[in-house]
Design a protein around this motif. Sequence first.
Motif, PDB file in Angstrom:
ATOM      1  N   ARG A   3     -16.509   5.877  34.089  1.00  0.00           N
ATOM      2  CA  ARG A   3     -15.662   6.752  34.901  1.00  0.00           C
ATOM      3  C   ARG A   3     -16.047   8.204  34.658  1.00  0.00           C
ATOM      4  N   ALA A   4     -15.873   9.013  35.674  1.00  0.00           N
ATOM      5  CA  ALA A   4     -16.121  10.447  35.519  1.00  0.00           C
ATOM      6  C   ALA A   4     -15.234  10.984  34.395  1.00  0.00           C
ATOM      7  N   GLY A   5     -15.828  11.799  33.535  1.00  0.00           N
ATOM      8  CA  GLY A   5     -15.110  12.346  32.396  1.00  0.00           C
ATOM      9  C   GLY A   5     -15.461  11.675  31.079  1.00  0.00           C
ATOM     10  N   MET A   6     -16.113  10.523  31.148  1.00  0.00           N
ATOM     11  CA  MET A   6     -16.588   9.895  29.917  1.00  0.00           C
ATOM     12  C   MET A   6     -17.798  10.656  29.389  1.00  0.00           C
ATOM     13  N   ALA A   7     -17.972  10.658  28.082  1.00  0.00           N
ATOM     14  CA  ALA A   7     -19.155  11.250  27.448  1.00  0.00           C
ATOM     15  C   ALA A   7     -19.681  10.255  26.426  1.00  0.00           C
ATOM     16  N   ILE A   8     -20.980  10.038  26.471  1.00  0.00           N
ATOM     17  CA  ILE A   8     -21.596   9.049  25.591  1.00  0.00           C
ATOM     18  C   ILE A   8     -22.893   9.604  25.011  1.00  0.00           C
ATOM     19  N   ALA A   9     -23.231   9.118  23.830  1.00  0.00           N
ATOM     20  CA  ALA A   9     -24.531   9.398  23.222  1.00  0.00           C
ATOM     21  C   ALA A   9     -25.391   8.154  23.412  1.00  0.00           C
TER      22      ALA A   9
ATOM     23  N   GLY B 138     -39.690  -3.919  19.715  1.00  0.00           N
ATOM     24  CA  GLY B 138     -38.458  -4.461  19.192  1.00  0.00           C
ATOM     25  C   GLY B 138     -37.325  -3.460  19.313  1.00  0.00           C
ATOM     26  N   ILE B 139     -36.100  -3.980  19.243  1.00  0.00           N
ATOM     27  CA  ILE B 139     -34.883  -3.181  19.303  1.00  0.00           C
ATOM     28  C   ILE B 139     -34.035  -3.567  18.096  1.00  0.00           C
ATOM     29  N   PRO B 140     -33.769  -2.647  17.174  1.00  0.00           N
ATOM     30  CA  PRO B 140     -33.036  -3.001  15.956  1.00  0.00           C
ATOM     31  C   PRO B 140     -31.700  -3.664  16.249  1.00  0.00           C
ATOM     32  N   ASP B 141     -31.497  -4.831  15.673  1.00  0.00           N
ATOM     33  CA  ASP B 141     -30.245  -5.572  15.859  1.00  0.00           C
ATOM     34  C   ASP B 141     -29.052  -4.739  15.405  1.00  0.00           C
ATOM     35  N   GLY B 142     -28.025  -4.687  16.246  1.00  0.00           N
ATOM     36  CA  GLY B 142     -26.744  -4.137  15.822  1.00  0.00           C
ATOM     37  C   GLY B 142     -26.601  -2.637  15.914  1.00  0.00           C
ATOM     38  N   PHE B 143     -27.616  -1.938  16.425  1.00  0.00           N
ATOM     39  CA  PHE B 143     -27.509  -0.487  16.496  1.00  0.00           C
ATOM     40  C   PHE B 143     -27.671  -0.008  17.934  1.00  0.00           C
ATOM     41  N   GLY B 144     -26.974   1.087  18.263  1.00  0.00           N
ATOM     42  CA  GLY B 144     -27.042   1.641  19.603  1.00  0.00           C
ATOM     43  C   GLY B 144     -26.294   2.965  19.662  1.00  0.00           C
ATOM     44  N   GLY B 145     -25.916   3.347  20.859  1.00  0.00           N
ATOM     45  CA  GLY B 145     -25.226   4.618  21.056  1.00  0.00           C
ATOM     46  C   GLY B 145     -23.715   4.462  20.950  1.00  0.00           C
ATOM     47  N   HIS B 146     -23.000   5.501  21.399  1.00  0.00           N
ATOM     48  CA  HIS B 146     -21.558   5.561  21.158  1.00  0.00           C
ATOM     49  C   HIS B 146     -20.913   6.619  22.043  1.00  0.00           C
ATOM     50  N   GLY B 147     -19.618   6.491  22.185  1.00  0.00           N
ATOM     51  CA  GLY B 147     -18.874   7.568  22.816  1.00  0.00           C
ATOM     52  C   GLY B 147     -18.870   8.796  21.920  1.00  0.00           C
ATOM     53  N   ILE B 148     -18.595   9.942  22.529  1.00  0.00           N
ATOM     54  CA  ILE B 148     -18.599  11.197  21.781  1.00  0.00           C
ATOM     55  C   ILE B 148     -17.658  12.179  22.475  1.00  0.00           C
ATOM     56  N   GLY B 149     -17.090  13.076  21.701  1.00  0.00           N
ATOM     57  CA  GLY B 149     -16.175  14.056  22.272  1.00  0.00           C
ATOM     58  C   GLY B 149     -15.664  14.984  21.195  1.00  0.00           C
ATOM     59  N   ARG B 150     -14.417  14.806  20.815  1.00  0.00           N
ATOM     60  CA  ARG B 150     -13.878  15.619  19.722  1.00  0.00           C
ATOM     61  C   ARG B 150     -14.467  15.181  18.379  1.00  0.00           C
ATOM     62  N   HIS B 151     -14.932  13.968  18.330  1.00  0.00           N
ATOM     63  CA  HIS B 151     -15.583  13.426  17.149  1.00  0.00           C
ATOM     64  C   HIS B 151     -16.971  12.928  17.532  1.00  0.00           C
ATOM     65  N   MET B 152     -17.864  12.843  16.542  1.00  0.00           N
ATOM     66  CA  MET B 152     -19.225  12.414  16.816  1.00  0.00           C
ATOM     67  C   MET B 152     -19.275  10.962  17.272  1.00  0.00           C
ATOM     68  N   HIS B 153     -18.464  10.098  16.664  1.00  0.00           N
ATOM     69  CA  HIS B 153     -18.456   8.684  17.012  1.00  0.00           C
ATOM     70  C   HIS B 153     -17.099   8.302  17.587  1.00  0.00           C
TER      71      HIS B 153
END
Length: 256
Positions: A199-205, A166-181
Amino acid sequence: MVELKTRASIDAMYEAGQVVARALTAVRKAADVGVSLLELDEVARDVLREAGADSPFLGYRPAFAPTPFPAVICASVNDAIVHGIPTRYRLRDGDLVSIDCGAHLDGWAGDSAISFTVGRARPADLRLIETAERALDAAIAAAVPGNRIGDIAHAIGTVCRAGGYGIPDGFGGHGIGRHMHEDPGVPNEGRPGRGMRLRAGMAIAIEPMLIASGRDDWHTTTDGWTLRTNDGSRAAHVEHTVAITDEGPRVLTERR
């Protein structure tokens, strides 16, 4: 809004990510039968302190939370999926443990999670963790310029569902950079070719979360933070901070 990072900024994020990696390595080494979750939190605090880093977890209070988070790690055991608050609970033989940790260093954030067993492992737990790690690897491979967020989500969901999890409904990763979320959100299941273009330069968790029973439902416990499976089945959670570059995905929280 998504901030595209320069190469220098990604290098700085790598330094923050390496603090997280060291903290998780130290916590994993310290985790054993009889060790408390509060003791593991103290191990992570020591690593952050020595690096001159701050914790984005400590004192964090999103809209859903009744109280600020009181620790520098999330420690989720057995049927806890994510956001477990470290307590005096002492690890027992056969426990499945997920540890999530973050760091702020020189204005940049890193975020990563690991799952592991303590003592004698159940084969089913090892399969669960191994599938979570394969899902993470597949998602990282999809994190290239020109792909879309849906390609990452599809990679995770395909591996998880094929394993019967199973995969918990409504939860996943996020962008990250100067802030955690930050933007964008990174779902753990989705359709390929959909969503924001990478795009190059994006950072994600990227952070797959798996439920052993194959069900997707969960509930929040009375502490207002910990998410547990509704049926009591076990869960695993793994995560890396990843930069999207023209040379391919760069894992900023890689553990050496």
